[in-house]
Design a protein around this motif. Structure first.
Motif, PDB file in Angstrom:
ATOM      1  N   LEU A   1       0.162   9.462  -5.130  1.00  0.00           N
ATOM      2  CA  LEU A   1       0.900   9.169  -3.899  1.00  0.00           C
ATOM      3  C   LEU A   1       1.557   7.797  -4.031  1.00  0.00           C
ATOM      4  CD1 LEU A   1       1.513  10.149  -0.971  1.00  0.00           C
ATOM      5  CD2 LEU A   1      -0.480   8.823  -0.262  1.00  0.00           C
ATOM      6  N   PRO A   2       2.897   7.738  -3.922  1.00  0.00           N
ATOM      7  CA  PRO A   2       3.575   6.438  -4.025  1.00  0.00           C
ATOM      8  C   PRO A   2       3.051   5.437  -2.991  1.00  0.00           C
ATOM      9  CG  PRO A   2       5.168   8.237  -4.067  1.00  0.00           C
ATOM     10  CD  PRO A   2       3.837   8.838  -3.708  1.00  0.00           C
ATOM     11  N   ALA A   3       2.948   4.193  -3.390  1.00  0.00           N
ATOM     12  CA  ALA A   3       2.391   3.148  -2.529  1.00  0.00           C
ATOM     13  C   ALA A   3       3.144   3.021  -1.208  1.00  0.00           C
ATOM     14  CB  ALA A   3       2.390   1.811  -3.261  1.00  0.00           C
ATOM     15  N   GLU A   4       4.472   3.153  -1.233  1.00  0.00           N
ATOM     16  CA  GLU A   4       5.244   3.009   0.004  1.00  0.00           C
ATOM     17  C   GLU A   4       4.966   4.159   0.968  1.00  0.00           C
ATOM     18  OE1 GLU A   4       7.783   5.074  -3.037  1.00  0.00           O
ATOM     19  OE2 GLU A   4       6.696   3.184  -3.049  1.00  0.00           O
ATOM     20  N   LYS A  23       1.277  16.654  -0.103  1.00  0.00           N
ATOM     21  CA  LYS A  23       2.666  17.000  -0.375  1.00  0.00           C
ATOM     22  C   LYS A  23       3.556  15.772  -0.530  1.00  0.00           C
ATOM     23  CE  LYS A  23       2.398  21.483  -0.124  1.00  0.00           C
ATOM     24  NZ  LYS A  23       2.814  22.348  -1.218  1.00  0.00           N
ATOM     25  N   GLY A  24       3.119  14.635   0.019  1.00  0.00           N
ATOM     26  CA  GLY A  24       3.940  13.430   0.016  1.00  0.00           C
ATOM     27  C   GLY A  24       4.280  12.899  -1.351  1.00  0.00           C
ATOM     28  N   LYS A  25       3.477  13.221  -2.340  1.00  0.00           N
ATOM     29  CA  LYS A  25       3.759  12.701  -3.684  1.00  0.00           C
ATOM     30  C   LYS A  25       4.829  13.513  -4.412  1.00  0.00           C
ATOM     31  CE  LYS A  25      -0.442  14.920  -5.299  1.00  0.00           C
ATOM     32  NZ  LYS A  25      -1.787  14.630  -5.751  1.00  0.00           N
ATOM     33  N   THR A  26       5.150  14.715  -3.926  1.00  0.00           N
ATOM     34  CA  THR A  26       6.159  15.533  -4.603  1.00  0.00           C
ATOM     35  C   THR A  26       7.418  15.738  -3.772  1.00  0.00           C
ATOM     36  OG1 THR A  26       5.107  17.557  -3.789  1.00  0.00           O
ATOM     37  CG2 THR A  26       4.454  16.782  -5.979  1.00  0.00           C
ATOM     38  N   TRP A  27       7.345  15.492  -2.465  1.00  0.00           N
ATOM     39  CA  TRP A  27       8.525  15.643  -1.621  1.00  0.00           C
ATOM     40  C   TRP A  27       9.536  14.548  -1.906  1.00  0.00           C
ATOM     41  CZ3 TRP A  27       5.606  16.376   3.635  1.00  0.00           C
ATOM     42  CH2 TRP A  27       5.273  17.720   3.807  1.00  0.00           C
ATOM     43  N   ASP A  75       0.678   2.824   8.364  1.00  0.00           N
ATOM     44  CA  ASP A  75       1.405   2.303   9.524  1.00  0.00           C
ATOM     45  C   ASP A  75       1.358   3.297  10.680  1.00  0.00           C
ATOM     46  OD1 ASP A  75       2.006   0.045   8.070  1.00  0.00           O
ATOM     47  OD2 ASP A  75       4.072   0.655   7.612  1.00  0.00           O
ATOM     48  N   ARG A  76       1.452   4.590  10.361  1.00  0.00           N
ATOM     49  CA  ARG A  76       1.377   5.613  11.413  1.00  0.00           C
ATOM     50  C   ARG A  76       0.005   5.591  12.072  1.00  0.00           C
ATOM     51  NH1 ARG A  76       4.293  10.087  13.183  1.00  0.00           N
ATOM     52  NH2 ARG A  76       5.942   8.725  12.458  1.00  0.00           N
ATOM     53  N   LEU A  77      -1.045   5.355  11.279  1.00  0.00           N
ATOM     54  CA  LEU A  77      -2.388   5.283  11.848  1.00  0.00           C
ATOM     55  C   LEU A  77      -2.520   4.112  12.812  1.00  0.00           C
ATOM     56  CD1 LEU A  77      -4.684   6.098   8.786  1.00  0.00           C
ATOM     57  CD2 LEU A  77      -4.063   7.590  10.678  1.00  0.00           C
ATOM     58  N   ASN A  78      -1.669   3.116  12.651  1.00  0.00           N
ATOM     59  CA  ASN A  78      -1.702   1.955  13.543  1.00  0.00           C
ATOM     60  C   ASN A  78      -0.907   2.173  14.823  1.00  0.00           C
ATOM     61  OD1 ASN A  78      -3.354   0.423  11.887  1.00  0.00           O
ATOM     62  ND2 ASN A  78      -1.625  -0.306  10.683  1.00  0.00           N
ATOM     63  N   THR A  79      -0.303   3.360  14.973  1.00  0.00           N
ATOM     64  CA  THR A  79       0.406   3.705  16.203  1.00  0.00           C
ATOM     65  C   THR A  79      -0.640   3.922  17.289  1.00  0.00           C
ATOM     66  OG1 THR A  79       2.135   4.788  14.934  1.00  0.00           O
ATOM     67  CG2 THR A  79       2.008   5.320  17.282  1.00  0.00           C
ATOM     68  N   ARG A  80      -0.626   3.104  18.289  1.00  0.00           N
ATOM     69  CA  ARG A  80      -1.639   3.154  19.344  1.00  0.00           C
ATOM     70  C   ARG A  80      -1.131   3.854  20.586  1.00  0.00           C
ATOM     71  NH1 ARG A  80      -4.492   2.815  15.904  1.00  0.00           N
ATOM     72  NH2 ARG A  80      -5.296   0.945  15.005  1.00  0.00           N
ATOM     73  N   ARG A  81      -2.075   4.342  21.348  1.00  0.00           N
ATOM     74  CA  ARG A  81      -1.753   4.948  22.638  1.00  0.00           C
ATOM     75  C   ARG A  81      -1.296   3.835  23.588  1.00  0.00           C
ATOM     76  NH1 ARG A  81      -2.656  10.016  23.169  1.00  0.00           N
ATOM     77  NH2 ARG A  81      -4.019  11.074  21.744  1.00  0.00           N
ATOM     78  N   PRO A  82      -0.326   4.092  24.445  1.00  0.00           N
ATOM     79  CA  PRO A  82       0.179   3.066  25.365  1.00  0.00           C
ATOM     80  C   PRO A  82      -0.903   2.403  26.209  1.00  0.00           C
ATOM     81  CG  PRO A  82       1.604   4.971  25.403  1.00  0.00           C
ATOM     82  CD  PRO A  82       0.411   5.339  24.561  1.00  0.00           C
ATOM     83  N   ALA A  83      -1.895   3.138  26.672  1.00  0.00           N
ATOM     84  CA  ALA A  83      -2.945   2.551  27.509  1.00  0.00           C
ATOM     85  C   ALA A  83      -3.724   1.492  26.738  1.00  0.00           C
ATOM     86  CB  ALA A  83      -3.895   3.631  28.000  1.00  0.00           C
ATOM     87  N   ASP A 115      12.412  11.810  -0.490  1.00  0.00           N
ATOM     88  CA  ASP A 115      12.313  10.865   0.628  1.00  0.00           C
ATOM     89  C   ASP A 115      12.713  11.480   1.966  1.00  0.00           C
ATOM     90  OD1 ASP A 115      11.395   8.904  -1.046  1.00  0.00           O
ATOM     91  OD2 ASP A 115      13.358   7.945  -1.323  1.00  0.00           O
ATOM     92  N   ALA A 116      13.754  12.286   1.967  1.00  0.00           N
ATOM     93  CA  ALA A 116      14.224  12.886   3.224  1.00  0.00           C
ATOM     94  C   ALA A 116      13.192  13.851   3.797  1.00  0.00           C
ATOM     95  CB  ALA A 116      15.548  13.608   2.990  1.00  0.00           C
ATOM     96  N   THR A 117      12.580  14.663   2.944  1.00  0.00           N
ATOM     97  CA  THR A 117      11.579  15.622   3.410  1.00  0.00           C
ATOM     98  C   THR A 117      10.346  14.888   3.934  1.00  0.00           C
ATOM     99  OG1 THR A 117      12.354  17.197   1.755  1.00  0.00           O
ATOM    100  CG2 THR A 117      10.208  17.640   2.731  1.00  0.00           C
ATOM    101  N   PHE A 118       9.925  13.842   3.239  1.00  0.00           N
ATOM    102  CA  PHE A 118       8.771  13.069   3.686  1.00  0.00           C
ATOM    103  C   PHE A 118       9.070  12.400   5.026  1.00  0.00           C
ATOM    104  CE2 PHE A 118       6.127   9.236   3.884  1.00  0.00           C
ATOM    105  CZ  PHE A 118       4.878   9.794   3.724  1.00  0.00           C
ATOM    106  N   ALA A 119      10.249  11.799   5.150  1.00  0.00           N
ATOM    107  CA  ALA A 119      10.634  11.139   6.406  1.00  0.00           C
ATOM    108  C   ALA A 119      10.693  12.140   7.552  1.00  0.00           C
ATOM    109  CB  ALA A 119      11.976  10.436   6.233  1.00  0.00           C
ATOM    110  N   GLU A 120      11.208  13.336   7.292  1.00  0.00           N
ATOM    111  CA  GLU A 120      11.280  14.371   8.318  1.00  0.00           C
ATOM    112  C   GLU A 120       9.880  14.810   8.752  1.00  0.00           C
ATOM    113  OE1 GLU A 120      12.682  19.005   8.635  1.00  0.00           O
ATOM    114  OE2 GLU A 120      13.836  17.667   7.341  1.00  0.00           O
ATOM    115  N   ALA A 121       8.978  14.990   7.791  1.00  0.00           N
ATOM    116  CA  ALA A 121       7.601  15.386   8.116  1.00  0.00           C
ATOM    117  C   ALA A 121       6.900  14.295   8.917  1.00  0.00           C
ATOM    118  CB  ALA A 121       6.821  15.693   6.838  1.00  0.00           C
ATOM    119  N   MET A 122       7.143  13.044   8.571  1.00  0.00           N
ATOM    120  CA  MET A 122       6.553  11.932   9.332  1.00  0.00           C
ATOM    121  C   MET A 122       7.100  11.919  10.752  1.00  0.00           C
ATOM    122  SD  MET A 122       4.313  10.039   7.683  1.00  0.00           S
ATOM    123  CE  MET A 122       4.383   8.393   8.356  1.00  0.00           C
ATOM    124  N   GLN A 123       8.384  12.194  10.900  1.00  0.00           N
ATOM    125  CA  GLN A 123       9.003  12.219  12.223  1.00  0.00           C
ATOM    126  C   GLN A 123       8.424  13.344  13.076  1.00  0.00           C
ATOM    127  OE1 GLN A 123      11.187   9.842  12.964  1.00  0.00           O
ATOM    128  NE2 GLN A 123      11.422  10.520  15.066  1.00  0.00           N
TER     129      GLN A 123
END
Length: 133
Positions: free
Chosen positions: A102-105, A57-61, A112-120, A63-71
Protein backbone atom coordinates in the motif's frame (compact mmCIF):
# COMPACT_ATOMS: atom_id res chain seq x y z
CA UNK A 1 -21.00 -7.11 -7.24
CA UNK A 2 -18.52 -7.08 -4.40
CA UNK A 3 -14.98 -6.29 -5.44
CA UNK A 4 -13.47 -7.82 -2.34
CA UNK A 5 -14.74 -10.27 0.23
CA UNK A 6 -13.00 -10.42 3.58
CA UNK A 7 -14.32 -12.73 6.30
CA UNK A 8 -16.33 -10.63 8.73
CA UNK A 9 -15.57 -13.09 11.56
CA UNK A 10 -11.82 -12.55 11.14
CA UNK A 11 -12.33 -8.79 11.11
CA UNK A 12 -14.49 -8.93 14.24
CA UNK A 13 -11.82 -11.02 15.96
CA UNK A 14 -9.16 -8.44 15.06
CA UNK A 15 -11.38 -5.64 16.36
CA UNK A 16 -12.00 -7.50 19.61
CA UNK A 17 -8.25 -8.09 20.03
CA UNK A 18 -7.57 -4.38 19.48
CA UNK A 19 -10.27 -3.35 21.97
CA UNK A 20 -8.35 -5.16 24.70
CA UNK A 21 -5.39 -2.82 24.22
CA UNK A 22 -7.36 0.45 24.14
CA UNK A 23 -6.98 3.03 26.89
CA UNK A 24 -9.70 2.51 29.54
CA UNK A 25 -11.83 5.47 28.44
CA UNK A 26 -11.98 4.29 24.79
CA UNK A 27 -12.32 0.63 25.74
CA UNK A 28 -15.34 1.36 27.94
CA UNK A 29 -17.01 3.53 25.28
CA UNK A 30 -16.41 1.08 22.44
CA UNK A 31 -17.22 -2.10 24.39
CA UNK A 32 -20.56 -0.69 25.50
CA UNK A 33 -21.56 -0.07 21.89
CA UNK A 34 -19.91 -3.20 20.44
CA UNK A 35 -22.21 -5.36 22.56
CA UNK A 36 -25.23 -3.91 20.74
CA UNK A 37 -25.91 -5.98 17.63
CA UNK A 38 -27.12 -3.08 15.42
CA UNK A 39 -24.03 -0.99 16.24
CA UNK A 40 -21.69 -3.93 15.71
CA UNK A 41 -23.23 -4.75 12.32
CA UNK A 42 -23.19 -1.11 11.22
CA UNK A 43 -19.61 -0.58 12.37
CA UNK A 44 -18.34 -3.65 10.51
CA UNK A 45 -20.33 -2.99 7.32
CA UNK A 46 -19.93 0.79 7.08
CA UNK A 47 -16.56 1.50 8.64
CA UNK A 48 -14.31 -1.54 9.11
CA UNK A 49 -15.06 -3.55 5.95
CA UNK A 50 -14.78 -0.54 3.59
CA UNK A 51 -11.44 0.29 5.26
CA UNK A 52 -10.21 -3.25 4.64
CA UNK A 53 -11.38 -3.03 1.02
CA UNK A 54 -9.60 0.29 0.53
CA UNK A 55 -6.41 -1.22 1.94
CA UNK A 56 -6.64 -4.34 -0.19
CA UNK A 57 -7.62 -2.64 -3.43
CA UNK A 58 -5.87 0.68 -2.79
CA UNK A 59 -2.47 -0.64 -3.76
CA UNK A 60 -3.59 -1.60 -7.29
CA UNK A 61 -6.19 1.06 -8.12
CA UNK A 62 -5.19 4.14 -10.06
CA UNK A 63 -5.35 7.50 -8.29
CA UNK A 64 -8.75 8.44 -9.71
CA UNK A 65 -10.38 5.16 -8.65
CA UNK A 66 -8.88 5.40 -5.16
CA UNK A 67 -10.01 9.03 -4.80
CA UNK A 68 -13.52 8.11 -5.97
CA UNK A 69 -13.73 5.22 -3.48
CA UNK A 70 -12.56 7.51 -0.67
CA UNK A 71 -15.19 10.06 -1.68
CA UNK A 72 -17.93 7.40 -1.65
CA UNK A 73 -16.86 6.23 1.82
CA UNK A 74 -18.71 9.03 3.55
CA UNK A 75 -18.28 8.25 7.25
CA UNK A 76 -17.09 10.01 10.36
CA UNK A 77 -15.53 8.39 13.38
CA UNK A 78 -15.63 8.71 17.11
CA UNK A 79 -12.16 8.78 18.67
CA UNK A 80 -12.54 5.25 20.08
CA UNK A 81 -13.55 3.91 16.66
CA UNK A 82 -10.49 5.47 15.07
CA UNK A 83 -8.29 3.95 17.78
CA UNK A 84 -9.75 0.52 16.99
CA UNK A 85 -9.25 0.84 13.23
CA UNK A 86 -5.93 2.71 13.07
CA UNK A 87 -3.77 -0.45 13.50
CA UNK A 88 -5.44 -1.97 10.43
CA UNK A 89 -3.81 0.77 8.35
CA UNK A 90 -0.52 0.92 10.26
CA UNK A 91 0.73 -2.57 9.40
CA UNK A 92 -0.40 -4.26 12.57
CA UNK A 93 -1.65 -7.80 12.96
CA UNK A 94 -4.42 -9.14 10.76
CA UNK A 95 -3.76 -7.27 7.54
CA UNK A 96 0.04 -7.21 7.33
CA UNK A 97 0.20 -9.05 4.01
CA UNK A 98 -2.58 -6.93 2.56
CA UNK A 99 -0.87 -3.72 3.68
CA UNK A 100 2.51 -4.72 2.29
CA UNK A 101 2.44 -2.73 -0.98
CA UNK A 102 0.00 0.00 0.00
CA UNK A 103 1.57 3.32 -1.06
CA UNK A 104 2.43 5.56 1.89
CA UNK A 105 0.32 8.46 0.60
CA UNK A 106 -2.75 6.23 0.40
CA UNK A 107 -2.14 4.86 3.89
CA UNK A 108 -1.90 8.47 5.08
CA UNK A 109 -5.15 9.34 3.28
CA UNK A 110 -6.86 6.47 5.12
CA UNK A 111 -5.41 7.61 8.45
CA UNK A 112 -6.61 11.15 7.73
CA UNK A 113 -10.10 9.77 7.06
CA UNK A 114 -10.01 8.03 10.45
CA UNK A 115 -9.40 11.46 11.97
CA UNK A 116 -12.71 12.72 10.53
CA UNK A 117 -14.75 13.38 13.65
CA UNK A 118 -18.45 13.63 14.25
CA UNK A 119 -19.61 17.27 14.54
CA UNK A 120 -20.81 16.82 18.14
CA UNK A 121 -17.37 15.68 19.25
CA UNK A 122 -15.69 18.59 17.48
CA UNK A 123 -18.08 21.22 18.84
CA UNK A 124 -17.75 19.89 22.39
CA UNK A 125 -13.95 20.06 22.37
CA UNK A 126 -13.54 23.87 22.02
CA UNK A 127 -15.97 24.51 24.89
CA UNK A 128 -13.73 22.67 27.34
CA UNK A 129 -10.47 23.99 25.92
CA UNK A 130 -9.12 27.35 27.04
CA UNK A 131 -9.39 30.09 24.44
CA UNK A 132 -6.15 31.09 22.74
CA UNK A 133 -5.82 34.36 20.85
Amino acid sequence: MKLFSFPAAALEKAIHKRVLTLPPMHREWFTERWQQKPYKKSFVENKAMPLVTLIAKGKTWDDATFAEAMQEWDVTFYEAEAEVLRPLVQRDGLLQLMQKNLPAERAQALLDRLNTRRPAAVSAAPASAPATD
